[in-house]
Every structure is written in C-alpha cells, then in structure tokens.
Design a protein around this motif. Structure first.
Motif, PDB file in Angstrom:
ATOM      1  N   ILE A 193       0.836  -1.082   0.181  1.00 39.44           N
ATOM      2  CA  ILE A 193      -0.083   0.080   0.036  1.00 39.44           C
ATOM      3  C   ILE A 193       0.803   1.545   0.018  1.00 39.44           C
ATOM      4  N   LYS A 252       2.033   4.926   1.011  1.00 39.08           N
ATOM      5  CA  LYS A 252       2.211   5.660   2.340  1.00 39.08           C
ATOM      6  C   LYS A 252       0.872   6.559   2.444  1.00 39.08           C
ATOM      7  N   VAL A 272      -2.397  11.274   4.664  1.00 42.60           N
ATOM      8  CA  VAL A 272      -2.693  12.288   5.651  1.00 42.60           C
ATOM      9  C   VAL A 272      -1.466  12.174   6.736  1.00 42.60           C
ATOM     10  N   HIS A 273      -1.310  13.074   7.610  1.00 48.93           N
ATOM     11  CA  HIS A 273      -0.220  13.360   8.434  1.00 48.93           C
ATOM     12  C   HIS A 273      -0.761  13.836   9.763  1.00 48.93           C
ATOM     13  N   HIS A 274       0.204  14.160  10.626  1.00 51.94           N
ATOM     14  CA  HIS A 274      -0.135  14.406  12.102  1.00 51.94           C
ATOM     15  C   HIS A 274      -0.621  15.672  12.042  1.00 51.94           C
ATOM     16  N   ARG A 318       6.680  15.881   4.523  1.00 58.42           N
ATOM     17  CA  ARG A 318       6.021  14.740   3.853  1.00 58.42           C
ATOM     18  C   ARG A 318       6.193  15.313   2.358  1.00 58.42           C
ATOM     19  N   VAL A 345      -8.378  12.635  12.440  1.00 55.08           N
ATOM     20  CA  VAL A 345      -7.463  12.259  11.117  1.00 55.08           C
ATOM     21  C   VAL A 345      -7.955  13.283  10.034  1.00 55.08           C
ATOM     22  N   ASN A 364      -5.946  -2.744   5.149  1.00 50.70           N
ATOM     23  CA  ASN A 364      -5.352  -1.816   6.065  1.00 50.70           C
ATOM     24  C   ASN A 364      -4.946  -0.271   5.093  1.00 50.70           C
ATOM     25  N   ASN A 365      -5.636  -0.288   3.855  1.00 51.59           N
ATOM     26  CA  ASN A 365      -5.185   0.729   3.040  1.00 51.59           C
ATOM     27  C   ASN A 365      -6.091   1.765   3.588  1.00 51.59           C
ATOM     28  N   TYR A 366      -5.558   2.961   3.649  1.00 48.80           N
ATOM     29  CA  TYR A 366      -6.241   4.372   4.469  1.00 48.80           C
ATOM     30  C   TYR A 366      -7.207   4.635   2.843  1.00 48.80           C
ATOM     31  N   CYS A 383       5.906   5.721   9.428  1.00 47.83           N
ATOM     32  CA  CYS A 383       4.586   6.004   9.932  1.00 47.83           C
ATOM     33  C   CYS A 383       4.157   7.341   9.432  1.00 47.83           C
ATOM     34  N   PRO A 384       3.179   7.323   8.550  1.00 52.32           N
ATOM     35  CA  PRO A 384       2.736   8.608   7.840  1.00 52.32           C
ATOM     36  C   PRO A 384       2.143   9.627   9.002  1.00 52.32           C
ATOM     37  N   VAL A 385       1.787   9.262  10.235  1.00 53.24           N
ATOM     38  CA  VAL A 385       1.347  10.192  11.056  1.00 53.24           C
ATOM     39  C   VAL A 385       2.361  10.456  12.319  1.00 53.24           C
ATOM     40  N   ASN A 397      -2.651   8.623  19.544  1.00 56.57           N
ATOM     41  CA  ASN A 397      -3.778   9.738  19.040  1.00 56.57           C
ATOM     42  C   ASN A 397      -4.437   9.395  17.878  1.00 56.57           C
ATOM     43  N   VAL A 398      -3.346   9.633  16.649  1.00 54.38           N
ATOM     44  CA  VAL A 398      -3.890   9.609  15.750  1.00 54.38           C
ATOM     45  C   VAL A 398      -3.462   8.427  14.553  1.00 54.38           C
ATOM     46  N   LEU A 430      -3.191   5.509  12.335  1.00 51.74           N
ATOM     47  CA  LEU A 430      -4.194   5.051  11.362  1.00 51.74           C
ATOM     48  C   LEU A 430      -4.426   3.471  11.131  1.00 51.74           C
ATOM     49  N   CYS A 475      -2.719   1.397  10.133  1.00 51.80           N
ATOM     50  CA  CYS A 475      -2.501   0.999   8.735  1.00 51.80           C
ATOM     51  C   CYS A 475      -1.541  -0.467   8.454  1.00 51.80           C
TER      52      CYS A 475
END
Lengths: 351, 596
Positions: free
Chosen positions: A4, A6, A9-11, A24, B74, B443-445, B509-511, B558-559, B561, B563
């Motif tokens: 998948i 990445k 969305v981000h923090h 990003r 999110v 698991n894909n956002y 980690c995207p977030v 907290n946020v 995903l 994923c």
C-alpha cells in the motif's frame, strides 16, 4: 517492499518550513528495499535535512549508480531532478552536471560496491577535483543486490551470514578521502539521525566535495553476529569524536559551552558549524591528526563517527578550473558559442 | 515511565475509542467490517449482544461513539457509526431463530420489572436465557417506554420498535400492560419476587411556573405532548408555536409541530448555541425543516389578549464567554407572538409510588433513590434501579448498559452471592498477518469523506407523522462509509526484545506516532516525541528498555491510522498487527475465582 502507498494524511502538528512545505512533501515513492534496511533511514534523514534547510526540491539533482543504495534517490524529493547512471559512474556524471550548471544542488548516493569497487577511480578523482557535491556512501559491507557477498569495505575477519570469514583488508572510505585531500569527511550511522541530519545539512552547505560514509546495516545479509556492519556492532563500537551542530546563517551564536571544547567554523553561505569535541585533543581541522586518530581507533575495533575533517574555504572545481560560474543554460548564445573566429584564436594559442 | 501493561484488558480497549466511549461497549470496528463484507445479519447480531436494540439505536442513539472516533482527529469527521448500525438492522435477514431464547427449564427465580422501557427490557433480555421468570409492569398499553412515546415516528418507525421489543418479550416475558405499580411496598410484601428492578424512567416534564402559565390550554409539557401525539390524542396545533428549551426533546417537539400544521415554529434558548443540549445533528435536521432557533431569551410571562394566548415575553440577554464560562446579562425585554407553547426544559424523576419507610434510602437533596453506581442496587437489598430511574435522564444506550449491569447483580443476588463480586472483562489478541504484506483486514487508508444521509423530500415529509425522514444509506454510500473505519481494534503490538532499533517503523509512519527515545516522566516524554503528544486523553504506549541502547519505543495512540506499515516495515516482527477482542461480561459470565 510494501504494497500500500504511504497514506497522504499526516499528524495535525506537522510543521511547514520557510518555503511552505512539510517534511512529507520531500518524500519520494515507497521504498522497495527490504524492511529494516538502513538505507531507508538514511533516506528519511536526507528528507529531514533538505526540509530543515528550506531547499526547494526543483533546485536539487539526485544522482546515483547501481546497487541497493543507488535505488534510494527514488525514495526522496520526488520533485527534484535525477539521473540514475551506470555502475560506479555517478561521480563522472556529477562532475559533468556540475560543470554545466553550478547553481543546482547535487546529491550523489552510492554504496560500498558502487564507490569502493567498480567506481573507486571515479570517486577518487571527484574528490581531487573537489566537485561541489554531497556524496553519501551507504556502507553495509556486502553486495546486497547480488545476495550478500563481501564488499570492499568488509573488515578482515568479519563473517558472512553463513559464517565464512573475510580474508582481505578493507578499503576505508574516510581514510581514502582524507588521503586524497577531501575537504569534508564525515562518518555516521543510519540508526543515529540526531548525528546524521546535522552532518547532512553541513555537507549540503559545504562548498566542495562533502564525503559522508554512513554505516547502513543490511538487515538481510549482514546483521548477524560476526558482522562488523550490524546495528548491534555499530552501536557497541561507535566512538563519536565531533558533534556537529548546524547553525543557519544570521543566527546568533550563543556560547553556552566551554570555549575550549568547541569551535565555530563559518561556511561559505554565512552559516556556521559548531563543532563540539566529544573526544579530547581531537581537531577536525587537522587532516593528518584526523587520519592518525581514525587508524588508531580502528586497531581497537572502534568505529569513529562524527564530522571528522573539514577544510572550509578550499577551492572547488569551478574555482580550480577558472570556469564560468553562470550556468551554461543561462549564458547568451553569443557568449556560449562565440563563433568560428573565436575558436580560431583559441586554437592558435595551442599551436 | 514504566512499561505499559498492554496485557491489561483496558489498554487496547481504550485504543478502540468508539467501543470505549459506548456505554454498552459495542464492538464497532468488527461490525463495520462485517457490514463491509455484506454480512448484515452477523453485524446485527454482534450489535445486539451489547446494545440489544440495533434498529432503534441505529436511528436514535445519542452516539457517544462518534465524537470519540479517531477518524475525527484524522480528517475532521467521524465515521457514521450510528447510521451504519442502521444499515445492519435494515439489510439483515430474519433473525428470529438466531436471537437468544428464554430457557425452557426455569431456575425458579422470579424478577419483577417496573416499566417496559429499554432498561427493564435489557434486564429481561439478559435473564430470560438463564431461566429466570420475568414479569414487567407497564402503565401504558404498549411496551417501549419513552422510546415509543417520546420519539416521533418520523424518526423511529413503530415496526422497528415492535420487532426488537418482540425478540425480548417472545422469550416468554410476562408483560402486564396498563398495570402501573402504585406501591413498591405492596409489591415487595407479596413476596412473589426474588428481586425487583425499577426501570420506570424519568416520566415527569419540568414545569415553568411563570405568570399566565395556567390560563391557557395551549401550553404543553413536551414529553406529555409527544405521548399524546403518539396515542392520537393531539392531532393539530396553532400556526405559531414556541418551543421552550433546546434539548433533544425540544427538537422532537418542534419537528412534530411542523407535522401537525404549524407554519412558524421557533425554539427558544436561554444560552448560546455552544451550550445547547441537543445533539448537533438534531439541531441541523430541525433547521433544515425551517425551524428557527432563537438564542439569549429567558421566559418572563405568557401574554394574553382577550383571554387568548397571543405571545410570550422574554428577558433578552447579552452573552459573552469569559475564561470558558458563559456570562449573560439582561439587556432588555422582548415579546414573541404565538398560538401555542411547548415546554421542553427537562425531565424529573417521580417516585410517589415508593414508600419512604421500606429501607430504601432517598437522597434528601434531589429526592432520588440512593443507587450504587456499579451494582445498581438500592439500599434495600434485592431492589435494583436502572435507566433514567437510577440517576436521572440519560440516553437509551445508557439505559441498556444499566440493564446489563443490573442483570449481573440480580443474577449474583439470586444465587446468594455478593453483588459486588462481578465478572471481569478480558481481552484476546490474534495476529492478522497473512503473508509478507497481507493482513486479514483492509489496512489501506481510504481518503473518502463522510457520507451524507439522504432525507425525504421537504414538502412530502410533513404530510404524515409516520414518514421516516432519514432514508438510510444507499449500498454505494455504505460501501464508501465502511472504508472510513480505521480498524482501531487491529492493534499495533510491540515485542520489546525483538526490536533492533533500525528506525524503519518511525520512518514509515505517516502520522509520526512512533519515537525511540531515552525514557522519562510522562509530561516530559510527551514533549520529546517526533510529534508532540498533546492530546492527554490519548495514552502513550511505552516499551521496556530496548536491548541495544536501553532507550524505549514510545507510541502516541492519538492519530494512529492502524495502517500496519510499521509492522510491514519491521524486519524482526517486533511490531505486529493483532486484532483485539474485548470480552464484555454479561449476567451468566463466570466470575473469576481469586488466585491464591
């Protein structure tokens, strides 16, 4: 590799830099390297360094040769220029590109095979010319892409995954660079971004050839006991000699440290490097002592890291050759190609 | 910080924000996945286990889960959890043969339940399969309590009510209709029951005794008026209607007025919008129907002309917020014209039928029975309370949870065991790893936005009281909305000793949830992470010291995903995605025997 992409969305607290981009925005496509590869951490550190320096991606060219490391430019700065050359030939490419356009910021990513075996001569001469280039050597001691044979940087006595010991002496990129007159020599570790990011920033700002040897473990073929390029070995034997803090231009230099233990070095654009000596009696401006220090520690099986040597103010390739500083693409046609009469005059000088 | 005890059932349960926020702890992510697989019947049954009335709640729940939903943090809007529940209820097959049955063999214990509302029905639902004989005393001719009489049919069709209540009554519950309990003492004195549960609600609307209150027959109490509409005793109202109060009952009153022929309906509030009690979506739905909401007015008197109610006079306030508190000052008077007024300013409990000398203590301040918050038992052994009767007006989902807890207590009590000894929650974790990059969940956002509920067309919906306004999600909307769920029950599980500190998880980690740092105290640690962990409601996961550097892996929940990229990029399987299943105890779940 991962299937998948990445998620975009981000923090919520993700910061923007001076040119309005987030960290990003400096990413590239998803890595296809093995999970846990040190190279991916180096990629993340490169992203971070470019972001912190507020560099617009379109002002950057990413160059590489062949190997796991050479795949990584795809994984950062997706909006930068790039050229993936033949094996070991990245330095020549960088030299040519730099000759034609010195306004672009060049980053070359190479590996121990690409730099110390097939491209050894290429690298040596780029160092001698002091090409204005950040040269990142992602060093894992094995040929990962061909299933883990010893590379030229593998230490004698270190073992392969199957237990076979390496019989040959290694080539040490940093010692080689020092002996060739490199003006910026550093060694770091993919698992230590706190050290690596400031060094990358200093290297990007340095006018000339900035050589950074990054120990970047190969999780698949060289992260076992007996390896001297594993995460565990590097952490155990790491000796940090100089901590480099990058201080952007026009920032006040505060003296909250013992003046005897630190030294400020001004870079060509007015930014500063604050070099804090972690090891006593180490002088990063003294090339010979640096060489001796590294050798001495190598004998004790210690991996010396940090900004090992810097020679600020040395002439880069353009200065050495007296070439025009304006990018060729910006020169008026008459100047770029002054005609057959001018050629005649030039040739006449050689007769 | 000490290593997080992630084997405690509450740690991962808390990560499932919706399930943690739901009073009945409905397993939301699992039922959403079942809906995604079009297994509507399974989704319905899973819902029913914890919230008993999925069809009713899928239309009327106050949705404590949605403000808690991680998706809000999110991309701004929560998953439409409530309306997905309705999808399961609407699309399911016949479940009559699948819902629990009353035990054929009785255990000889008899329980009296006062009021046939959601609390009593839940108690019966939990106790009937265990062999209890349950008798419900209901003052009205039909079951459901306020779910039936107070929620207008345009929000909740009667068929849905009848069906879901039927599943419980059909277990063999004896319901005595039009049989109000007039004396608890008398009921107890019969000694016909082993336990009594009071689920009689908060059936008294609050009064507004200001000048002119008693001079017109066009001034109504909200809940009584809604009940009268339900039973057909009221079928019209004047063209200009004022609703006093701005809770969810007020919303039902104003929208009902529109359907009874009112053309100019105003809801009058003393405070400003931020402080309204009504759920935001109920306010929106009322405003969509042309109801005007007026702020900053406090009733002073009713205004009459020739003996006829013509308006209401108010003090007008100015409002400003100082230090997070609303400060209001009177700045003038104002008259709003009207033909009728509905008072919807709250509800009170009323227990004229409970004698004060039977060992059942009342709190002198509120005149409410003293009820234990865990066991739901009053000070008189064997008498339990739940729903609005226990602690004042709450929502249906709370009544259901009270019912579950009271049923546990009643079961303990009837076995002669202490009601304070209760079955515990448990948790199981199962890896979802199916292959190198394959997980047994999606698991894909998906960046798709929250789906908007389609409503019945505007003029048509006023024609009849029973035209349901919300049409439910279309199959396309359902397919989109289920993908918004972040699968928070698929947990990031960390095994300390396997980590080689390669940073791969942190980089991917995207977030920016993850950081490896030297340990510290929580407030300090929260500020030293890759992204500051400023949401103090959300826990930090802290590992033990890692073997290479002694630093710790910290995850800010907290946020996240969910994923799974951290686990995909982990070379040593230190991170794994494990599906958590919280075991919620009900009456009949064994109480753990103390160890040692």
């Amino acid at each position: 590799m991962t299937y998948i992409p990445k998620p975009a969305v981000h923090h919520p607290s993700l910061q923007k830099n001076a040119i309005g981009l987030t960290r990003r925005d400096y990413e590239g496509s998803m890595s296809t390297l093995c999970a846990g590869c040190g190279h991916d951490s180096v990629t993340a550190a490169i992203n971070q360094a470019f972001w912190e320096l507020d560099i617009a991606p379109y002002k950057v060219a990413k160059l590489s040769g062949i190997g796991c490391s050479s795949k990584t430019p795809t994984y950062f700065l997706k909006e930068a220029h790039g050229f993936n050359s033949v094996h070991g030939r990245m330095p020549a490419l960088a030299t040519g590109a730099n000759a034609a356009n010195g306004d672009i910021l060049y980053i070359g990513v190479s590996g121990d095979g690409d730099s110390l075996s097939i491209g050894l001569g290429q690298m040596c001469h780029a160092i001698r010319r002091n090409v204005n280039l950040l040269y990142v050597l992602e060093n894992n001691g094995v040929y990962g892409l061909t299933k883990g044979q010893f590379s030229a940087s593998a230490d004698r006595g270190s073992t392969s995954k199957k237990g076979e010991a390496n019989a040959m002496e290694p080539i040490d990129g940093c010692l080689l660079a020092l002996s060739l007159g490199a003006t910026f020599v550093a060694r770091s570790f993919s698992g230590d971004k706190a050290q690596l990011v400031p060094i990358l920033k200093a290297g990007l700002t340095h006018q000339g050839f900035a050589f950074i040897d990054v120990i970047s473990p190969c999780v698949t073929f060289n992260d076992h006991e007996g390896s001297t390029k594993s995460y565990a070995y590097t952490r155990e034997h790491n000796v940090e000699v100089v901590q480099a803090d990058f201080v952007p231009p026009r920032s006040e230099i505060t003296t909250d440290y013992d003046p005897g233990s630190a030294r400020n070095v001004m870079l060509h654009d007015g930014s500063w490097l604050r070099l804090r000596k972690v090891a006593e009696d180490y002088d990063p401006l003294d090339r010979d002592r640096a060489y001796a220090f590294i050798r001495e520690h190598q004998r004790r099986n210690e991996v010396v890291t940090g900004l090992l040597h810097i020679a600020p103010g040395a002439a880069d390739m353009h200065a050495q050759a007296g070439t025009v500083s304006t990018p060729l693409v910006q020169l008026p046609y008459e100047q770029l190609c002054p005609g057959s009469a001018a050629l005649e005059t030039l040739q006449h000088r050689f007769r | 910080m000490k290593r997080t005890d992630d084997r405690h059932p509450d740690y991962f349960h808390k990560v499932v924000d919706c399930q943690w926020a739901c009073p009945a702890h409905t397993n939301v992510p699992e039922y959403i996945r079942l809906i995604a697989q079009e297994r509507f019947t399974d989704a319905y049954l899973l819902n029913r286990e914890s919230n008993v009335f999925p069809g009713i709640l899928g239309r009327t729940c106050d949705r404590p889960c949605e403000p808690a939903c991680r998706r809000t943090r999110v991309d701004g809007k929560p998953v439409a959890i409530c309306r997905l529940k309705r999808v399961a209820a609407d699309q399911r097959d016949e479940v009559k043969h699948l819902v629990p049955k009353g035990a054929t063999e009785k255990n000889g214990k008899k329980v009296a339940l006062v009021g046939a509302g959601p609390a009593s029905l839940t108690v019966a639902n939990d106790l009937m399969p265990l062999g209890y004989q349950c008798t419900i005393f209901e003052k009205l001719p039909r079951p459901g309590g306020l779910m039936r009489t107070n929620i207008p049919a345009f929000r909740l069709p009667e068929t849905v009510l009848d069906e879901e209540i039927g599943y419980i009554v059909d277990m063999g519950v004896e319901v005595r209709y039009e049989a109000p309990v007039e004396s608890l003492k008398a009921l107890l004195d019969t000694r016909a029951f082993d336990a009594v549960f009071v689920g009689s609600g908060a059936p008294k609307g609050k009064e507004l005794d200001i000048p002119g209150r008693w001079d017109s027959d066009q001034i109504f109490i909200g809940i009584e008026w809604l009940e009268a509409i339900h039973f057909g005793h009221v079928s019209s109202i004047g063209p200009k209607v004022l609703i006093i109060g701005v809770g969810n009952t007020a919303m039902d009153c104003c929208r009902s007025s529109k359907r009874l022929g009112a053309t100019d309906v105003k809801v009058v509030a003393r405070k400003t919008r931020k402080y309204f009690k009504a759920s935001p979506w109920e306010l929106e739905d009322a405003e969509e129907e042309g109801v005007e909401i007026v702020e900053n007015l406090q009733p002073v008197r009713f205004v009459y002309e020739d003996g006829r109610l013509v308006g209401m006079e108010f003090d007008r306030f100015s409002s400003q917020e100082i230090d997070g508190k609303l400060r209001q000052e009177v700045i003038g008077r104002e008259i709003l014209p009207c033909d009728a007024v509905v008072l919807a300013i709250g509800q009170d409990n009323a227990f004229p039928w409970i004698e004060r000398d039977i060992g059942l203590d009342f709190d002198p301040k509120w005149d409410m029975p003293v009820v234990d918050k865990t066991t739901f038992m009053s000070t008189r052994e064997g008498v339990f309370f739940g729903g609005d009767a226990a602690f004042g007006p709450l929502n249906i989902i709370w009544a259901v949870e009270h019912g579950h807890q009271a049923a546990i207590s009643i079961h303990q009590f009837c076995q002669g065991l202490p009601v304070t000894e209760r079955p515990a929650r448990g948790i199981t974790l199962t890896s979802t790893k199916m292959g190198l990059h394959e997980w047994s969940y999606s698991n894909n956002y998906d960046p798709v936005v929250r789906q908007k509920m389609v409503h019945a067309d505007m003029p048509d919906r006023f024609a009849q009281m029973t035209i349901e306004v919300e049409k439910g999600f279309t199959p396309e909307q359902t397919r989109a909305e289920v993908q918004r769920c972040l699968n928070c029950d698929v947990q990031t599980h960390f095994t300390d000793r396997l980590c080689i500190e390669c940073d791969a998880c942190i980089d991917i980690c995207p977030v920016d949830c993850l950081t490896i740092v030297p340990n510290g105290e929580e407030p300090d640690l929260r500020q030293r992470l890759l992204a500051p962990a400023d949401n103090l409601d959300q826990p930090l996961f802290v590992s033990g010291g890692l073997k290479q550097t002694g630093r710790v892996m910290v995850k800010d929940e907290n946020v996240c995903l969910h994923c799974g990229l951290c686990a995909e990029r982990c070379p040593t399987y230190a991170w794994d995605m494990r599906k958590s299943l919280v075991q919620i105890p009900y009456a009949g779940t064994p109480v753990p025997t103390p160890v040692g």
